[in-house]
Design an enzyme around this catalytic site. Structure first.
Site, PDB file in Angstrom:
ATOM      1  N   TYR A 155       2.401  -2.010   8.994  1.00 44.72           N
ATOM      2  CA  TYR A 155       2.163  -1.017   7.935  1.00 44.72           C
ATOM      3  C   TYR A 155       3.410  -0.148   7.717  1.00 44.72           C
ATOM      4  O   TYR A 155       3.851   0.068   6.577  1.00 44.72           O
ATOM      5  CB  TYR A 155       0.961  -0.163   8.337  1.00 44.72           C
ATOM      6  CG  TYR A 155       0.494   0.828   7.300  1.00 44.72           C
ATOM      7  CD1 TYR A 155      -0.235   0.411   6.189  1.00 44.72           C
ATOM      8  CD2 TYR A 155       0.760   2.195   7.443  1.00 44.72           C
ATOM      9  CE1 TYR A 155      -0.677   1.326   5.239  1.00 44.72           C
ATOM     10  CE2 TYR A 155       0.313   3.117   6.508  1.00 44.72           C
ATOM     11  CZ  TYR A 155      -0.403   2.678   5.409  1.00 44.72           C
ATOM     12  OH  TYR A 155      -0.842   3.591   4.465  1.00 44.72           O
ATOM     13  N   LYS A 159       5.723   0.140   4.296  1.00 43.55           N
ATOM     14  CA  LYS A 159       5.898   1.404   3.559  1.00 43.55           C
ATOM     15  C   LYS A 159       7.359   1.855   3.557  1.00 43.55           C
ATOM     16  O   LYS A 159       7.843   2.398   2.557  1.00 43.55           O
ATOM     17  CB  LYS A 159       4.995   2.488   4.159  1.00 43.55           C
ATOM     18  CG  LYS A 159       3.490   2.176   4.034  1.00 43.55           C
ATOM     19  CD  LYS A 159       3.048   1.982   2.594  1.00 43.55           C
ATOM     20  CE  LYS A 159       1.540   1.942   2.443  1.00 43.55           C
ATOM     21  NZ  LYS A 159       1.113   1.753   1.041  1.00 43.55           N
TER      22      LYS A 159
END
Ligand SMILES: NC(=O)c1ccc[n+]([C@@H]2O[C@H](COP(=O)([O-])OP(=O)(O)OC[C@H]3O[C@@H](n4cnc5c(N)ncnc54)[C@H](O)[C@@H]3O)[C@@H](O)[C@H]2O)c1
Length: 247
Positions: A155, A159
């Site tokens: 994740y 990002k």
């Protein structure tokens, strides 16, 4: 006259949480909104809410990780709405786990949705915006992309990648009148964060100077600003909306 009067917006992951709040907020400011989710049924409530505001909205079932499906949808939406002035890449997923146990499938699922998904939409939409010589792109990253988090290597990478991607898009398309900015939410009260234990939530709260979790509206307001005329001279920026968590 509202600030986004008659602008045509496209919001991914608009069925719930941040995406839904952003879609409704842009409509309240006067935009018509193409609402993307994995199924048309899941996005029906958002579409209804926008229609009730007197703005046009239509739901589209598109997996953002599927480049061919995205390309086809962009053509369909541009025809239906007449233009795409605003693109908000919001759809995102988590597949948390410690790196030593993280499967390649969990890595790919997160990168393909959160990062490659933004590439899939931005490429054809920026082509349309370049012809119009105007456009606003807002990508929803996360504070995790700035500071990392144990158990979220996939994740955080997706990002952080989105931030680098956005800065490059900002530089590449500035001469065409297109801006591209990033919003990094902290802890926002949505389905994505409902799964966290009370103990983790308590610890997180201790790290937030404003002493509350964010609401989807807190993020939607910043997105509206970045999509409007007031932010015409703002591009390549990363705006953190986290109650002061990563000061
Ligand atoms: N909630 C938070 O605290 C928080 C914090 C930082 C960043 N974010 C980011 O904000 C965005 C929205 O998060 P949320 O909390 O509203 O999440 P959510 O899980 O409530 O909603 C995610 C949305 O994305 C859609 N989606 C997921 N994968 C998709 C795919 N492959 N194709 C099409 N649609 C897909 C879902 O259908 C849903 O509409 C995400 O990118 C997330 O990473 C959220």
């Amino acid at each position: 006259m509202s600030s986004l009067n008659n602008k045509k917006a496209l919001v991914t992951g608009a069925s719930r949480g941040l995406g839904r709040a952003i879609a409704v907020r842009l409509a309240k400011a006067g935009a018509d909104v193409a609402c993307i989710s994995r199924s048309v049924e899941s996005v029906a409530q958002t579409v209804e809410e926008i229609n009730a505001l007197g703005r046009k909205a239509k739901g589209y079932a598109v997996d953002v990780a599927d480049g061919a499906a995205v390309e086809a949808a962009v053509g369909e939406i541009a025809t239906e709405f007449g233009a795409i002035d605003i693109l908000v890449n919001n759809a995102g997923v988590t597949r948390d786990g410690l790196l030593m146990r993280m499967s390649a499938e969990d890595w790919d699922a997160v990168i393909n949705t959160n990062l490659k998904g933004a590439f899939h939409w931005t490429k054809p939409v920026s082509r349309l915006m370049a012809k119009q010589r105007a456009g606003k792109i807002v990508n929803i990253a996360s504070v995790i992309g700035l500071i990392g988090n144990a158990g979220q290597a996939n994740y955080a990478a997706s990002k952080a990648g989105l931030i680098g991607f956005s800065k490059s898009v900002a530089k590449e398309f500035a001469s065409r009148g297109i801006t591209c900015n990033v919003v990094c939410p902290g802890f926002i009260d949505t389905d994505m964060t409902k799964v966290l234990s009370e103990e983790i939530k308590k610890k997180l709260l201790e790290r937030i100077p404003l002493q509350r979790f964010g609401q989807p509206e807190d993020v939607a307001g910043v997105v509206e600003f970045l999509c409007g005329q007031a932010a015409d001279y703002v591009t390549g920026q990363v705006v953190t909306v986290d109650g002061g968590m990563v000061i």
